[in-house]
Design an enzyme around this catalytic site. Structure first.
Site, PDB file in Angstrom:
ATOM      1  N   HIS A 191      14.934  73.587  63.715  1.00 34.12           N
ATOM      2  CA  HIS A 191      16.386  73.394  63.774  1.00 34.12           C
ATOM      3  C   HIS A 191      16.842  73.769  65.178  1.00 34.12           C
ATOM      4  O   HIS A 191      16.010  74.107  66.045  1.00 34.12           O
ATOM      5  CB  HIS A 191      17.090  74.226  62.696  1.00 34.12           C
ATOM      6  CG  HIS A 191      16.658  75.662  62.669  1.00 34.12           C
ATOM      7  ND1 HIS A 191      16.941  76.541  63.695  1.00 34.12           N
ATOM      8  CD2 HIS A 191      15.937  76.369  61.762  1.00 34.12           C
ATOM      9  CE1 HIS A 191      16.436  77.723  63.407  1.00 34.12           C
ATOM     10  NE2 HIS A 191      15.806  77.647  62.246  1.00 34.12           N
ATOM     11  N   GLY A 230      18.050  76.325  66.429  1.00 33.37           N
ATOM     12  CA  GLY A 230      17.589  77.642  66.888  1.00 33.37           C
ATOM     13  C   GLY A 230      16.244  77.524  67.601  1.00 33.37           C
ATOM     14  O   GLY A 230      16.044  78.069  68.689  1.00 33.37           O
ATOM     15  N   HIS A 231      15.313  76.769  66.993  1.00 38.62           N
ATOM     16  CA  HIS A 231      13.997  76.584  67.637  1.00 38.62           C
ATOM     17  C   HIS A 231      14.162  75.795  68.935  1.00 38.62           C
ATOM     18  O   HIS A 231      13.501  76.083  69.933  1.00 38.62           O
ATOM     19  CB  HIS A 231      13.061  75.770  66.730  1.00 38.62           C
ATOM     20  CG  HIS A 231      12.701  76.439  65.446  1.00 38.62           C
ATOM     21  ND1 HIS A 231      13.215  76.036  64.234  1.00 38.62           N
ATOM     22  CD2 HIS A 231      11.861  77.474  65.186  1.00 38.62           C
ATOM     23  CE1 HIS A 231      12.692  76.791  63.275  1.00 38.62           C
ATOM     24  NE2 HIS A 231      11.883  77.676  63.820  1.00 38.62           N
ATOM     25  N   GLN A 267      10.900  91.297  64.194  1.00 35.90           N
ATOM     26  CA  GLN A 267       9.684  90.586  64.636  1.00 35.90           C
ATOM     27  C   GLN A 267       9.553  90.655  66.162  1.00 35.90           C
ATOM     28  O   GLN A 267       8.475  90.922  66.694  1.00 35.90           O
ATOM     29  CB  GLN A 267       9.743  89.124  64.179  1.00 35.90           C
ATOM     30  CG  GLN A 267       8.691  88.242  64.820  1.00 35.90           C
ATOM     31  CD  GLN A 267       8.646  86.840  64.253  1.00 35.90           C
ATOM     32  OE1 GLN A 267       8.151  86.623  63.157  1.00 35.90           O
ATOM     33  NE2 GLN A 267       9.153  85.866  64.991  1.00 35.90           N
ATOM     34  N   SER A 288      18.451  78.799  59.916  1.00 38.98           N
ATOM     35  CA  SER A 288      17.152  79.244  59.413  1.00 38.98           C
ATOM     36  C   SER A 288      16.550  78.117  58.577  1.00 38.98           C
ATOM     37  O   SER A 288      17.285  77.392  57.892  1.00 38.98           O
ATOM     38  CB  SER A 288      17.353  80.475  58.523  1.00 38.98           C
ATOM     39  OG  SER A 288      16.228  80.674  57.702  1.00 38.98           O
ATOM     40  N   SER A 289      15.227  78.016  58.630  1.00 35.08           N
ATOM     41  CA  SER A 289      14.568  76.999  57.790  1.00 35.08           C
ATOM     42  C   SER A 289      14.862  77.274  56.321  1.00 35.08           C
ATOM     43  O   SER A 289      14.907  76.360  55.500  1.00 35.08           O
ATOM     44  CB  SER A 289      13.057  77.030  58.016  1.00 35.08           C
ATOM     45  OG  SER A 289      12.798  76.793  59.373  1.00 35.08           O
TER      46      SER A 289
END
Ligand code: PAF
Length: 282
Positions: free
Chosen positions: A34, A36-37, A155, A187-188
């Site tokens: 999406h 974001g990536h 993370q 988010s996915s």
């Protein structure tokens, strides 16, 4: 953009770029990309000459079999997006290429302490899976820099710690969370939400903003604030997981004198577990 599925092809392609004197930037992903990536890709493109991305749904970081099985796999669409956003090389291996000796007997890397808190407490083994795959991918790609989203704040912290502890020659860059107009972090896992749940989902970020505003106005009643935020989430249909107000450099619970803070939160909505965070100074 070239797509490769084997380690041999990956190493050959990266080595060619290196021989040509290119700075290698890396964006590891699990696919189902999406905006974001794509922002991570844009950042990598800006600061490196050869951009490598990977798509691998890493079984080691899933502590729930159903979650792993239903994780969306959308390789053809992802390839088109990566190409459009300037990726040079995509590594999309099968599990046997990554874990040839089987996932159960795979050597692992674990960052102690911070891997067991917050998301690590809710998803035992999750961060061990993340640090193991990221370490392996770094060994394969040997990037000069790697770009990660700040949405996965813990993370990012775990990866920085691993790189630091193991003296890995990779610069780690964190990119701001991409949000919908409603404030909902992309988010996915948003794809698991029904229309009704999607309408309720922005409550998570709204609660984080509300808590930040109270803290910046001088409140120190962290425990009360957390109870109220969890109640507001439950009223909107969420099931609580955790909310913590922590020092954003150490991830330890915020002490009185700490000024650089982050609120970390996770909550379940329907079939999705949503996480979000908000960084701020007081
Ligand atoms: O953030 C993710 O998508 C994954 O945890 C990562 C870093 C690609 C490792 O599998």
């Amino acid at each position: 953009m070239k797509t490769v599925t084997t380690i041999t092809e990956l190493r050959a392609a990266v080595s060619e770029a290196r021989t040509a004197g290119k700075k290698v930037g890396f964006v590891p992903t699990m696919g189902n990309l999406h905006q974001g990536h794509l922002n991570l890709l844009i950042k990598a493109r800006e600061i490196s000459d050869f951009v490598v991305s990977s798509i691998f749904v890493n079984p080691l970081q899933f502590n729930n079999k159903d979650d792993l099985e239903r994780y969306p796999r959308t390789l053809a669409e992802d390839q088109a997006s990566l190409e459009a956003f300037g990726c040079d090389l995509l590594f999309a291996p099968a599990e046997a290429e990554v874990y040839p000796n089987g996932r159960e007997s795979q050597t692992f890397v674990e960052v102690p302490e911070i891997s067991y808190m917050y998301c690590g407490a809710s998803r035992p083994g999750h961060f061990r899976g993340v640090s193991t795959i990221v370490n392996k991918l770094f060994n394969l790609v040997q990037p000069d820099l790697a770009v990660f989203g700040r949405k996965d704040f813990q993370q990012l912290h775990v990866i920085r710690r691993m790189v630091d502890d193991l003296s890995m020659p990779v610069e780690i860059i964190g990119v701001e969370t991409a949000r919908a107009d409603s404030g909902l972090a992309l988010s996915s896992r948003n794809g698991y939400l029904t229309t009704e749940e999607l309408a309720a989902a922005p409550t998570l970020y709204a609660q984080l903003c509300n808590m930040r505003d109270q803290i910046q106005a001088g409140s120190k009643e962290f425990a009360v604030m957390i109870v109220k935020a969890n109640e507001a989430l439950e009223a909107a249909g969420f099931k609580r997981d955790y909310i913590h107000i922590v020092n954003r450099n150490t991830l330890q619970p915020a002490a009185d004198g700490d000024s650089e803070l982050v609120i970390l939160a996770a909550a379940y909505l329907g079939h999705a577990r949503l996480i979000d965070n908000l960084e701020f100074d007081r």
